[in-house]
Design an enzyme around this catalytic site. Sequence first.
Site, PDB file in Angstrom:
ATOM      1  N   CYS A   1      13.393  10.313   7.661  1.00  0.00           N
ATOM      2  CA  CYS A   1      13.102   9.644   8.934  1.00  0.00           C
ATOM      3  C   CYS A   1      14.539  10.146   9.821  1.00  0.00           C
ATOM      4  O   CYS A   1      14.575  10.328  11.077  1.00  0.00           O
ATOM      5  CB  CYS A   1      13.030   8.505   8.994  1.00  0.00           C
ATOM      6  SG  CYS A   1      13.931   7.326   7.885  1.00  0.00           S
TER       7      CYS A   1
ATOM      8  N   GLU B   1       9.517  15.560  16.114  1.00  0.00           N
ATOM      9  CA  GLU B   1      10.022  15.300  14.656  1.00  0.00           C
ATOM     10  C   GLU B   1       9.338  16.253  13.913  1.00  0.00           C
ATOM     11  O   GLU B   1       7.960  16.186  13.825  1.00  0.00           O
ATOM     12  CB  GLU B   1       9.665  13.902  14.225  1.00  0.00           C
ATOM     13  CG  GLU B   1      10.290  13.611  12.831  1.00  0.00           C
ATOM     14  CD  GLU B   1      10.163  12.399  12.343  1.00  0.00           C
ATOM     15  OE1 GLU B   1       8.931  11.848  12.325  1.00  0.00           O
ATOM     16  OE2 GLU B   1      11.093  11.848  11.804  1.00  0.00           O
TER      17      GLU B   1
ATOM     18  N   LYS C   1       1.040  -1.239   0.002  1.00  0.00           N
ATOM     19  CA  LYS C   1       0.075   0.157   0.021  1.00  0.00           C
ATOM     20  C   LYS C   1       0.948   1.170  -0.246  1.00  0.00           C
ATOM     21  O   LYS C   1       1.459   1.547   1.215  1.00  0.00           O
ATOM     22  CB  LYS C   1      -1.029   0.038   1.215  1.00  0.00           C
ATOM     23  CG  LYS C   1      -2.154   0.940   0.828  1.00  0.00           C
ATOM     24  CD  LYS C   1      -2.719   1.789   2.042  1.00  0.00           C
ATOM     25  CE  LYS C   1      -1.833   2.945   2.687  1.00  0.00           C
ATOM     26  NZ  LYS C   1      -1.686   3.972   1.934  1.00  0.00           N
TER      27      LYS C   1
ATOM     28  N   GLU D   1       9.680   0.920  10.791  1.00  0.00           N
ATOM     29  CA  GLU D   1      10.738   1.928  10.612  1.00  0.00           C
ATOM     30  C   GLU D   1      10.137   3.235  10.703  1.00  0.00           C
ATOM     31  O   GLU D   1       9.384   3.601   9.785  1.00  0.00           O
ATOM     32  CB  GLU D   1      11.393   1.745   9.229  1.00  0.00           C
ATOM     33  CG  GLU D   1      12.811   2.314   8.956  1.00  0.00           C
ATOM     34  CD  GLU D   1      12.865   3.598   8.724  1.00  0.00           C
ATOM     35  OE1 GLU D   1      12.888   4.671   9.223  1.00  0.00           O
ATOM     36  OE2 GLU D   1      12.919   3.790   7.275  1.00  0.00           O
TER      37      GLU D   1
HETATM   38  P1  NAI Z   1       1.747   8.227   8.107  1.00  0.00           P
HETATM   39  O1  NAI Z   1       2.270   7.467   9.215  1.00  0.00           O
HETATM   40  O2  NAI Z   1       0.441   8.638   8.732  1.00  0.00           O
HETATM   41  O3  NAI Z   1       1.797   7.714   6.796  1.00  0.00           O
HETATM   42  C1  NAI Z   1       2.738   6.355   6.542  1.00  0.00           C
HETATM   43  C2  NAI Z   1       1.730   5.600   5.735  1.00  0.00           C
HETATM   44  O4  NAI Z   1       1.068   4.847   6.797  1.00  0.00           O
HETATM   45  C3  NAI Z   1       1.086   6.059   4.523  1.00  0.00           C
HETATM   46  O5  NAI Z   1       1.015   4.952   3.634  1.00  0.00           O
HETATM   47  C4  NAI Z   1      -0.373   5.987   5.409  1.00  0.00           C
HETATM   48  O6  NAI Z   1      -1.548   5.886   4.100  1.00  0.00           O
HETATM   49  C5  NAI Z   1      -0.327   4.700   6.170  1.00  0.00           C
HETATM   50  N1  NAI Z   1      -1.194   4.882   7.536  1.00  0.00           N
HETATM   51  C6  NAI Z   1      -1.722   6.034   7.908  1.00  0.00           C
HETATM   52  N2  NAI Z   1      -2.543   5.789   8.973  1.00  0.00           N
HETATM   53  C7  NAI Z   1      -2.551   4.365   9.056  1.00  0.00           C
HETATM   54  C8  NAI Z   1      -3.371   3.448   9.686  1.00  0.00           C
HETATM   55  N3  NAI Z   1      -4.274   3.674  10.706  1.00  0.00           N
HETATM   56  N4  NAI Z   1      -3.166   1.984   9.465  1.00  0.00           N
HETATM   57  C9  NAI Z   1      -2.359   1.701   8.387  1.00  0.00           C
HETATM   58  N5  NAI Z   1      -1.517   2.502   7.630  1.00  0.00           N
HETATM   59  C10 NAI Z   1      -1.662   3.820   7.810  1.00  0.00           C
HETATM   60  O7  NAI Z   1       2.568   9.796   8.194  1.00  0.00           O
HETATM   61  P2  NAI Z   1       2.081  11.212   7.519  1.00  0.00           P
HETATM   62  O8  NAI Z   1       0.598  11.418   8.191  1.00  0.00           O
HETATM   63  O9  NAI Z   1       1.950  11.075   6.251  1.00  0.00           O
HETATM   64  O10 NAI Z   1       3.068  12.244   8.179  1.00  0.00           O
HETATM   65  C11 NAI Z   1       2.946  12.409   9.585  1.00  0.00           C
HETATM   66  C12 NAI Z   1       4.268  12.370  10.144  1.00  0.00           C
HETATM   67  O11 NAI Z   1       4.921  11.227  10.230  1.00  0.00           O
HETATM   68  C13 NAI Z   1       5.531  13.308   9.298  1.00  0.00           C
HETATM   69  O12 NAI Z   1       5.338  14.567   9.632  1.00  0.00           O
HETATM   70  C14 NAI Z   1       6.573  12.647   9.963  1.00  0.00           C
HETATM   71  O13 NAI Z   1       6.904  13.057  10.975  1.00  0.00           O
HETATM   72  C15 NAI Z   1       6.280  11.229  10.190  1.00  0.00           C
HETATM   73  N6  NAI Z   1       6.685  10.422   8.848  1.00  0.00           N
HETATM   74  C16 NAI Z   1       7.773   9.612   8.911  1.00  0.00           C
HETATM   75  C17 NAI Z   1       8.279   8.967   8.051  1.00  0.00           C
HETATM   76  C18 NAI Z   1       9.406   7.959   7.927  1.00  0.00           C
HETATM   77  O14 NAI Z   1      10.261   7.719   7.013  1.00  0.00           O
HETATM   78  N7  NAI Z   1       9.785   7.584   9.156  1.00  0.00           N
HETATM   79  C19 NAI Z   1       7.798   8.966   6.844  1.00  0.00           C
HETATM   80  C20 NAI Z   1       6.480   9.800   6.631  1.00  0.00           C
HETATM   81  C21 NAI Z   1       5.911  10.362   7.648  1.00  0.00           C
END
Ligand code: NAI
Length: 499
Positions: free
Chosen positions: A306, A403, A197, A272
Amino acid sequence: MATAAATPSIDHNVSSFVAKTHKLLINGKWTAAASGKTFASYNPATGEVLANVAEGDREDIDRAVKAARAAFETGPWSKMSPSERGRLMWKLGDLVEKYLEEFAQLESLDNGKPLKVARAADVPLAADHFRYYAGWATKIEGNTIPLGLAPRGKFLAYTLREPVGVVGQIIPWNFPLLMAAWKIAPALAAGCTIVLKPAEQTPLTALRLGELIQEAGFPDGVVNIVPGYGETAGAALAAHPDVDKVAFTGSTEVGKLILQAAAGNLKKVSLELGGKSPNVVLDDADMDKAIAGAASAIFFNQGQTCCAGSRLFIEKGSFDKVVDGISKEADKIRVRPGFDPDSDMGPLVSEEQLNRVCGYLESGLKEGAKATAGGARVGDKGYFVKPTVLVNTNDKMKVVREEIFGPVVTATPFSDPNDIAVAANDTIYGLAAGIWTRDIKKAHTLAAKIKAGTVWINCYNVFDAALPFGGYKQSGWGREMGHEVLEHYTEIKSVCAAL
Ligand code: NAI
Ligand code: MG
């Protein structure tokens, strides 16, 4: 509607790709969502709609899991030799490289990053990832085990390393193609089947990769790609009772939700997650390299990394020089749309991220931090933010603790290198760290004290498929890359025979 056509240098294949309404890849067929719904992916340089994509949800995830299960248990994949698996993966790596320019343009349009960065980093690293794990397909081995309590010759005991089964993979938007490669490649090497996904902000390169997976000749159902929202498609995948393992990259907050969702069938979980990585500059460092390195540690990929070096600790004697240097570096960065050949930094990925990052800037400045560079949004169209350096911070401020995931670094002086590990470790995260010094004793002593999955010495953001990556503490569970990641995609079976 494809707004990208307005950009003169856009590749013809890319403009026709963005113009189609994209479907889900399930069991080797491109299919509409069961609900018939679609969602828009935006171009963050303009805020306009870039492409329309089928919106997967629970029912589509269910169909994809069924296809992956059938492919795993009885399909041609289940009988394929490791060598043949490896050959398909190598071919996929070659195809990614063949279409490098197309991928780079799609990534730049969908995510916002400078085209030249996608060309030099995202796409070649993704291609290399498939090749690195192609090599592993034939090298996943068990052991023979002499039983400690049995007389010699009475038993033959050995371990088999078998694929874990159907894996669900949920990825973020910061390196969309590369994250897909990080997830898919080791799972394929192990012989698993996949439901991927992509992030709703950036589904396009994963969909293009899906076309190449078909072109390479992977059997139907081995890799299924279901774009959709996290709370619907993502949550359904994490909770699905017939998924054996879920691998997630994204926020720590959602990582915890994944863990709860996975509890129903106790599927294996690897995570991660976020970071707030310390980057430490000692007085004896090569200052030119340290300054340039500290700037790229935070500003690379618009700070949406990240492992971004977001907490800069500078030994007292060099504080002014380093702050001045990194602020000048920040001011030099040309913040432009990713398609502009002069762009060093593109927009943030979405309006949501723009608001989040600007919220942190306001909170930091209100609490008394001072910006020696940047500090605000750029313009009012697209999601651009100025590269920002904050001083006069303290360890209670949100900008220091949380973050930000944007181009914002806090700079803090310290007086005793023996104490700096304590400050560096004062965070819930433990993903990465940087150390800049000419003294190898100090470098390795500090590297040992820092609680982080990766420590870079006199460099930063150096990635390689062979080098494990992942987090201590709330930065996650398990490691991506290297041979370590193969443990997530395999089960160990002990076989013990009485002779
Ligand atoms: P997110 O954690 O919501 O999104 C990442 C993935 O998780 C996307 O594919 C999203 O559709 C999916 N997702 C979201 N809610 C979910 C759920 N309940 N169950 C299963 N999958 C789910 O991150 P978002 O909202 O895009 O960004 C928010 C913050 O997260 C950023 O500001 C940053 O701090 C952090 N982040 C960290 C990343 C990393 O590489 N460690 C990458 C992206 C965001
Ligand atoms: Mg987009």
